[in-house]
Enzyme design. Structure first.
Site, PDB file in Angstrom:
ATOM      1  N   GLU A  84      34.629  15.561  43.958  1.00  0.00           N
ATOM      2  CA  GLU A  84      35.776  14.813  43.504  1.00  0.00           C
ATOM      3  C   GLU A  84      37.108  15.649  43.794  1.00  0.00           C
ATOM      4  OE1 GLU A  84      35.615  12.624  40.231  1.00  0.00           O
ATOM      5  OE2 GLU A  84      34.400  10.630  40.953  1.00  0.00           O
ATOM      6  N   ASP A 125      39.073  11.307  43.180  1.00  0.00           N
ATOM      7  CA  ASP A 125      38.315  10.200  43.036  1.00  0.00           C
ATOM      8  C   ASP A 125      39.409   8.868  43.574  1.00  0.00           C
ATOM      9  OD1 ASP A 125      36.710   8.142  41.389  1.00  0.00           O
ATOM     10  OD2 ASP A 125      38.397   7.901  40.518  1.00  0.00           O
TER      11      ASP A 125
END
Length: 200
Positions: free
Chosen positions: A92, A21
Site C-alpha cells: 500500500e 489504500d
C-alpha cells in the site's frame, strides 16, 4: 506533479499506506464497475473485499519481490500473519509513493497491469466466500466480548436505508448505511476485522 514531494513531505510509511489504500480502493472499484456492468453495489463491494484484503495484498507483495527488499526482524519472518500484514502495508505504501511520484494513471497501471492482471484470478475469486461477520463474531466469542447492534431505518428516495452501528461491550465501533441490513452489518464487521487485524 514535479513539486509534490516538496509540498507534501513524507515522514513515515503510515501516511503512504493511507494514501495507497485509498488509491487502491478507487482503482479496484473502477475496475469492477467496468467489468461487471450489470452487477449491483452489494456484489461489487463483496468482490472488492475479496481483492483488497491482507491475504491477497500480502501474497502479491511477496510475488512482486517487495518483501525481499525489506529489513524484517528474524522472529517476524516466522510469523505468517504478521508478515502478511507487514507485506500488505508495504505494498500500500508503494502504491502511495508511485501516485505521489508519477500520478494517478501510472499508479492505476501498476495496480491493474502488475498486480491484478498477473496475480489475481477474478473469476476464481467470485467463487470464494468471505464473511467478516463470522470472523468477528468468532473472535468476540473467544475474547468473551459482547456484540450488539443498533438499528435505525432511514427513508432514502424510493428505498429505505438501514443504519447499523456495531457495538462491542456497549461501545460503538462502526456505523454503516445500506439498503441491505445484512450488508451493513458485514461492512461494520469488515472494518472491525481490519482494525483488529484478525482477518485476511
Amino acid at each position: 506533479m514535479a513539486n509534490v514531494q516538496d509540498e507534501y513531505k513524507v515522514v513515515d510509511n503510515e501516511r503512504l499506506e493511507f494514501l495507497g489504500d485509498a488509491i487502491l480502493d478507487a482503482v479496484i472499484a473502477e475496475l469492477l464497475f467496468m467489468r461487471f456492468p450489470k452487477k449491483d453495489e452489494g456484489f461489487l463491494t463483496e468482490m472488492r473485499t475479496r481483492i483488497v484484503n491482507r491475504e491477497q495484498m500480502g501474497d502479491m507483495a511477496h510475488k512482486l519481490g517487495l518483501v525481499d527488499l525489506m529489513e524484517v526482524k528474524a522472529e517476524l519472518l516466522q510469523n505468517k500473519t504478521a508478515m502478511k500484514n507487514i507485506a500488505g502495508n508495504a505494498l500500500e505504501a508503494l502504491i502511495g509513493a508511485i501516485y505521489l511520484d508519477k500520478g494517478y494513471k501510472i499508479a492505476k497501471d501498476f495496480i491493474v497491469l502488475r498486480m491484478v492482471s498477473q496475480y489475481l484470478d477474478i473469476d476464481k475469486l467470485m467463487l470464494t466466500t468471505v464473511s467478516y461477520k463470522a470472523v468477528f463474531m468468532k473472535w468476540a466469542q473467544q475474547q468473551r466480548k459482547v456484540i450488539t447492534w443498533e438499528h435505525e431505518t432511514i427513508p432514502h428516495k424510493r428505498n429505505t436505508l438501514h443504519k447499523i452501528t456495531l457495538m462491542l461491550d456497549g461501545e460503538a465501533w462502526f456505523t454503516e448505511e445500506n439498503a441491505s441490513r445484512k450488508k451493513a452489518e458485514e461492512l461494520c464487521c469488515e472494518k472491525a476485522c481490519r482494525k483488529l487485524e484478525i482477518a485476511n
